[in-house]
Scaffold this active site. Structure first.
Site, short mmCIF file in Angstrom:
data_model
loop_
_atom_site.label_atom_id
_atom_site.label_comp_id
_atom_site.label_asym_id
_atom_site.label_seq_id
_atom_site.Cartn_x
_atom_site.Cartn_y
_atom_site.Cartn_z
N ASP A 146 52.99 -8.69 -3.26
CA ASP A 146 52.74 -9.40 -4.50
C ASP A 146 51.72 -10.53 -4.34
O ASP A 146 50.80 -10.67 -5.14
CB ASP A 146 54.07 -9.98 -5.01
CG ASP A 146 53.91 -10.97 -6.14
OD1 ASP A 146 54.05 -10.58 -7.30
OD2 ASP A 146 53.64 -12.16 -5.85
N VAL A 178 53.89 -10.52 -10.08
CA VAL A 178 53.23 -9.21 -10.15
C VAL A 178 54.25 -8.11 -9.84
O VAL A 178 54.28 -7.07 -10.51
CB VAL A 178 52.03 -9.14 -9.20
CG1 VAL A 178 51.37 -7.76 -9.26
CG2 VAL A 178 51.00 -10.21 -9.56
N ASP A 179 55.09 -8.32 -8.84
CA ASP A 179 56.15 -7.35 -8.56
C ASP A 179 57.07 -7.19 -9.76
O ASP A 179 57.43 -6.06 -10.14
CB ASP A 179 56.99 -7.82 -7.36
CG ASP A 179 56.46 -7.30 -6.03
OD1 ASP A 179 55.69 -6.33 -6.03
OD2 ASP A 179 56.82 -7.87 -4.99
N LEU A 180 57.49 -8.30 -10.35
CA LEU A 180 58.42 -8.23 -11.47
C LEU A 180 57.79 -7.55 -12.68
O LEU A 180 58.42 -6.71 -13.34
CB LEU A 180 58.91 -9.63 -11.83
CG LEU A 180 59.72 -10.34 -10.75
CD1 LEU A 180 60.03 -11.77 -11.16
CD2 LEU A 180 61.01 -9.58 -10.46
N GLY A 183 57.60 -3.92 -12.05
CA GLY A 183 58.90 -3.31 -12.30
C GLY A 183 59.16 -3.10 -13.77
O GLY A 183 59.75 -2.09 -14.18
#
Length: 387
Positions: A146, A178-180, A183
């Site tokens: 991320d 960015v990861d969230l 997702g």
């Protein structure tokens, strides 16, 4: 209710860390049966991403990070490089609706677990790949976390302390946004693919890249650049399109003052017993943005002697948007957060009572009991759930 929306949907989760598990946790919260496949002995990397850890009576120790993104799943551990264990996994995939993976491009193809191979086994399979750079292109082979994409995608180009101020420079966000966001985009893509499959009867390969998401989530900042041709600079806690819209220090703390239009600014000036809204350089939002260097010292001087509670009550009375800056302790003690039941308690078979955060997609007080994050699953093939 939404907690049962995906009842009967089977998900095989080959993902690790955050973006993929955040997606599959959403699917589990919506009622899907999620089988999380982990490495023998160690499991998902985030089981050890601590401290802090939660330790059970039998000595099992799990990082809080893992608990944040894996509730509602069943865990199994297997090595699909082993023929018998790979065969067991293929039997699960044959009956699955969704497969989620975040391996480097080409890794699963070496084991016959790529989309082209599995689509022959299960044409209805929705196969979601989450990678740093996507399935094709000159960077497709590269790994990335991320933090890398907060920089590469532009977010850190305009996030941080403004030039000329103490500590000036780029800064990441305090959570892996960015990861969230990946997702969440992945969750939306899976749900759309399930709807489409209901019409066509066929699955598909979904290619979600963290870099793509990082570029997309620039939102108005990207639009500002594409319209003006000017790169947005680092402006600290201010807003690129609104003023005043930033953090101010008061006598006993800080507040966020969020003025959304000229009417609100006039109300604020009335409260402050000032005529700033009558001055041409501050009368409109565009003018305030242009002359923010002149306006900010006036605001700081006016707000500095005020107590947060008294000022907040006055702002509320004048219909002006503002907010506190809370610690997480204060967040979970906030009456509205408590009313919305954002804090949940679940019982874990080894770790005891765990406090988790409610999925905001599910209405408070109407969802079924939440299953805890799983213990690391059985390693012996004979102990795995029946194929």
């Amino acid at each position: 209710m939404l907690a049962d929306a995906l009842e009967g949907v089977r998900v095989v989760d080959l993902s690790r860390i955050l973006a993929g598990p955040w997606c599959t946790q959403n699917l589990a919260d919506l009622g899907a049966d999620v089988l999380k496949v982990e490495r023998p002995q160690t499991g998902d990397d985030t089981r050890s991403w601590g401290p802090p850890f939660v330790e059970g009576a039998q000595g099992e120790k799990v990082a809080a990070y893992f608990l944040a993104c894996n509730r509602g799943k069943q865990s199994v551990t297997l090595d699909f490089a082993q023929a018998a264990q790979r065969a067991w996994l293929l039997r699960q995939i044959q009956d699955a609706d969704v497969l989620v993976e975040n391996y480097k491009v080409g890794t699963l193809a070496r084991h016959g677990l790529d989309y082209a191979s599995l689509a022959q086994l299960n044409p209805r399979l929705i196969y979601l790949s989450i990678t740093g750079f996507g399935q094709s292109g000159p960077f497709a082979h590269k790994p990335g976390y991320d933090y890398i994409f907060q920089g590469m995608g532009g977010l850190m180009g305009y996030t941080g302390i403004a030039p000329g101020e103490a500590g000036a420079g780029p800064m990441r966000t305090g959570v892996a946004v960015v990861d969230l966001m990946t997702g969440m985009y992945a969750t939306s893509a899976v749900l759309a693919a399930l709807v489409q499959r209901a019409r066509t009867g066929r699955g598909q390969h979904l290619d979600i890249a963290l870099l793509d998401v990082a570029v997309a989530m620039n939102a108005n900042q990207a639009a500002n650049y594409l319209v003006s041709g000017e790169n947005p600079g680092r402006i600290g806690n201010t807003h690129p399109n609104l003023a005043p819209y930033e953090v101010f220090e008061c006598a006993d703390g800080h507040i966020i003052l969020a003025i959304g239009n000229d009417r609100q600014f006039a109300a604020f000036c009335t409260l402050m017993q000032s005529d700033w809204h009558l001055r041409p350089e501050f009368a409109t939002n565009a003018a305030r943005l242009t002359h923010l260097r002149e306006l900010r010292p006036l605001l700081r001087a006016a707000l500095a002697p005020r107590a947060v509670a008294d000022l907040g009550a006055a702002l509320d009375a004048h219909g002006i948007s503002w907010g506190n800056i809370h610690t997480l302790e204060q967040v979970f003690q906030h009456p509205q957060v408590m009313h919305r039941q954002m804090l949940q308690t679940v019982e874990h078979p080894q770790l005891g009572s765990l406090r988790l955060v409610r999925n905001p997609m599910l209405a408070p007080g109407t969802h079924k009991p939440v299953a805890p994050p799983p213990t690391l699953g059985p390693a012996a093939l004979a102990e795995l759930r029946p194929a």
